[in-house]
Design a protein around this motif. Structure first.
Motif, mmCIF file in Angstrom:
data_model
loop_
_atom_site.group_PDB
_atom_site.id
_atom_site.type_symbol
_atom_site.label_atom_id
_atom_site.label_comp_id
_atom_site.label_asym_id
_atom_site.label_seq_id
_atom_site.Cartn_x
_atom_site.Cartn_y
_atom_site.Cartn_z
ATOM 1 N N PHE A 221 -6.703 -1.007 -2.311
ATOM 2 C CA PHE A 221 -6.974 -2.447 -2.117
ATOM 3 C C PHE A 221 -6.099 -3.080 -1.414
ATOM 4 O O PHE A 221 -6.539 -4.037 -0.541
ATOM 5 C CB PHE A 221 -7.356 -3.098 -3.351
ATOM 6 C CG PHE A 221 -8.876 -2.805 -4.070
ATOM 7 C CD1 PHE A 221 -9.929 -3.537 -3.650
ATOM 8 C CD2 PHE A 221 -8.970 -1.737 -5.004
ATOM 9 C CE1 PHE A 221 -11.167 -3.235 -3.948
ATOM 10 C CE2 PHE A 221 -10.369 -1.323 -5.169
ATOM 11 C CZ PHE A 221 -11.213 -2.377 -4.783
ATOM 12 N N VAL B 24 -13.769 -6.465 0.345
ATOM 13 C CA VAL B 24 -12.519 -7.516 0.836
ATOM 14 C C VAL B 24 -13.205 -8.290 2.265
ATOM 15 O O VAL B 24 -13.027 -9.469 2.258
ATOM 16 C CB VAL B 24 -11.253 -6.613 1.237
ATOM 17 C CG1 VAL B 24 -10.292 -7.720 1.981
ATOM 18 C CG2 VAL B 24 -10.645 -6.085 -0.179
ATOM 19 N N THR C 33 -4.892 0.564 -6.661
ATOM 20 C CA THR C 33 -4.038 -0.768 -5.998
ATOM 21 C C THR C 33 -3.543 -0.651 -4.803
ATOM 22 O O THR C 33 -3.966 -1.472 -3.870
ATOM 23 C CB THR C 33 -3.081 -0.937 -7.102
ATOM 24 O OG1 THR C 33 -3.301 -1.218 -8.331
ATOM 25 C CG2 THR C 33 -2.338 -2.435 -6.751
ATOM 26 N N ALA D 144 -13.485 -0.388 -0.968
ATOM 27 C CA ALA D 144 -12.378 -1.544 -1.004
ATOM 28 C C ALA D 144 -12.367 -2.336 0.246
ATOM 29 O O ALA D 144 -12.663 -3.754 0.059
ATOM 30 C CB ALA D 144 -11.073 -0.957 -1.391
ATOM 31 N N THR D 145 -12.538 -1.897 1.510
ATOM 32 C CA THR D 145 -12.815 -2.602 2.616
ATOM 33 C C THR D 145 -13.784 -3.565 2.681
ATOM 34 O O THR D 145 -13.924 -4.599 3.416
ATOM 35 C CB THR D 145 -12.472 -1.534 3.964
ATOM 36 O OG1 THR D 145 -11.392 -0.728 3.691
ATOM 37 C CG2 THR D 145 -12.296 -2.423 4.992
ATOM 38 N N SER E 54 0.913 -1.139 -0.064
ATOM 39 C CA SER E 54 0.054 0.079 -0.015
ATOM 40 C C SER E 54 0.873 1.150 0.143
ATOM 41 O O SER E 54 0.528 2.298 -0.765
ATOM 42 C CB SER E 54 -1.099 0.237 0.948
ATOM 43 O OG SER E 54 -0.201 0.235 2.528
#
Length: 380
Positions: free
Chosen positions: A167, A120, A164, A116-117, A90
């Motif tokens: 994520f 996931v 990216t 994103a969180t 990250s």
């Protein structure tokens, strides 16, 4: 009435917002070819990790400011190493994005962090697919798409790097919740850097060796010790400022302060970097995305409070009868803490703090709970 405690709280918030904005602007200035011209984001991140890990080592092993946690090889191999890998990723992708897109646009893209969180967490089974949250995520995504469409200097490579990195950060947050919280392991900023920073440095060394080392000409690199030292100090102090703010106010306040910081940073970046222009469509898109983020935060906080109230709604008579039947020595007290701590920590783990803070979100609920207990103890 303005009290000393209230003034101190706002002072901590001011320090957090200043340091958080300062680190981002400082990194952009160092990396940008138009300014300091050090276009090596992996190298810069490795400097941060080496400095933070060294300071943490001194504070724990030499000055003994805090004690290290009971870390076994199994926990380190199965928890710390994968978390460090995603943390390093990250930072790598996030810092590389500064070479291609503006600070303002990066902050707008960071509105995708809850999306994103959530994605996931659902895929990993730590969260359930709920339509109210899903609609909020759609609202955030639409806002980011509109903001991206209005970006004058849109760059596909920079956008891909930043997304990216987002994520990778989401994976790190979910892994922190799954691997560390369920094992009852709570790390403060110093111990988290002590374990995470060296491992992240090793992970960053691999892409650095193949991507940046071949293109580094020592004779042409502009190296200024004080600039890199002050940059690393700011990144380290950001960790401690987040610790102070969460410990004194709670994770919800940090969320609100983070939203305020984003607006300030977007406006400030256009002043510091004049080439960074903001369009009306940028603002409209980001405002839409921000509405979704605020609603998402509200739902998570309400969910945590509802769960904690439900767990506390056991009749006193049942508790008294149970205590009569059990001796105090027979009662099992889990080390993980109360349900309130667990729920708030879970919601806090969905909040991505700043790039240089590896494990703050995982222990945010616990820190907030402890901070309030200590304050009430002093007032009593």
């Amino acid at each position: 009435m303005i009290t000393k405690s209230l003034v101190l709280t706002y002072f901590y918030l001011l320090i957090y917002i200043t340091l958080s904005s300062g680190v981002i602007l400082y990194n952009k200035w160092v990396l940008s070819p138009k300014y300091f011209n050090f276009p090596f984001p992996i190298t810069l991140t490795m400097i941060h990790m080496a400095f933070s890990g060294s300071v943490a080592f001194l504070l724990i092993r030499v000055f003994k400011v805090v004690s290290p946690v009971k870390m076994t090889f199994r926990i380190y191999a199965t928890c710390v190493i994968p978390i460090s890998a995603f943390f390093a990723s990250s930072l790598w992708f996030g810092n590389t994005a500064y070479l291609h897109i503006s600070v303002a646009f990066i902050q707008m893209l960071k509105a995708l962090m809850p999306v994103a969180t959530f994605v996931v967490a659902v895929l990993c089974g730590t969260d359930k697919l709920r339509w109210d949250v899903f609609l909020n995520m759609v609202l955030v995504s639409v806002g980011v798409v509109i903001s991206s469409y209005g970006e004058i200097h849109f760059n596909v490579i920079g956008t891909l790097y930043q997304v990216t990195g987002i994520f990778a950060e989401a994976l790190r947050l979910v892994l922190t919740q799954v691997l560390l919280q369920k094992k009852g392991l709570s790390l403060n900023p110093i111990t988290s850097l002590y374990y995470i920073a060296p491992c992240s440095f090793v992970f960053l060394f691999v892409p650095w060796y193949f991507l940046e080392k071949p293109g580094m000409d020592i004779s042409q690199i502009q190296f200024n010790f004080w600039i890199f030292f002050s940059n690393a100090v700011c990144a380290l102090m950001l960790n401690f400022s987040i610790f102070l703010v969460i410990g004194r106010t709670g994770a919800v306040t940090v969320r609100v302060a983070g939203v305020l910081k984003d607006w300030i940073l977007i406006a400030l970046s256009t002043v510091v970097f004049p080439e960074s222009m903001i369009t009306v469509l940028n603002i409209i898109g980001y405002a839409i995305a921000l509405c979704g983020v605020v609603l998402y935060n509200y739902l998570k906080v309400r969910e945590a409070r509802t769960t904690s109230q439900t767990s506390e709604a056991i009749p006193d008579r049942i508790i008294k009868d149970w205590k009569l039947e059990k001796k105090s020595s027979d009662v099992y007290r889990p080390e993980g803490g109360s349900n309130e701590e667990a729920n708030v920590a879970s919601s806090a783990s969905n909040f991505g703090v700043d790039e240089e803070a590896p494990l703050i979100p995982s222990s945010a609920g616990r820190l907030s709970h402890i901070g309030r207990n200590q304050q009430s103890g002093r007032s009593g």
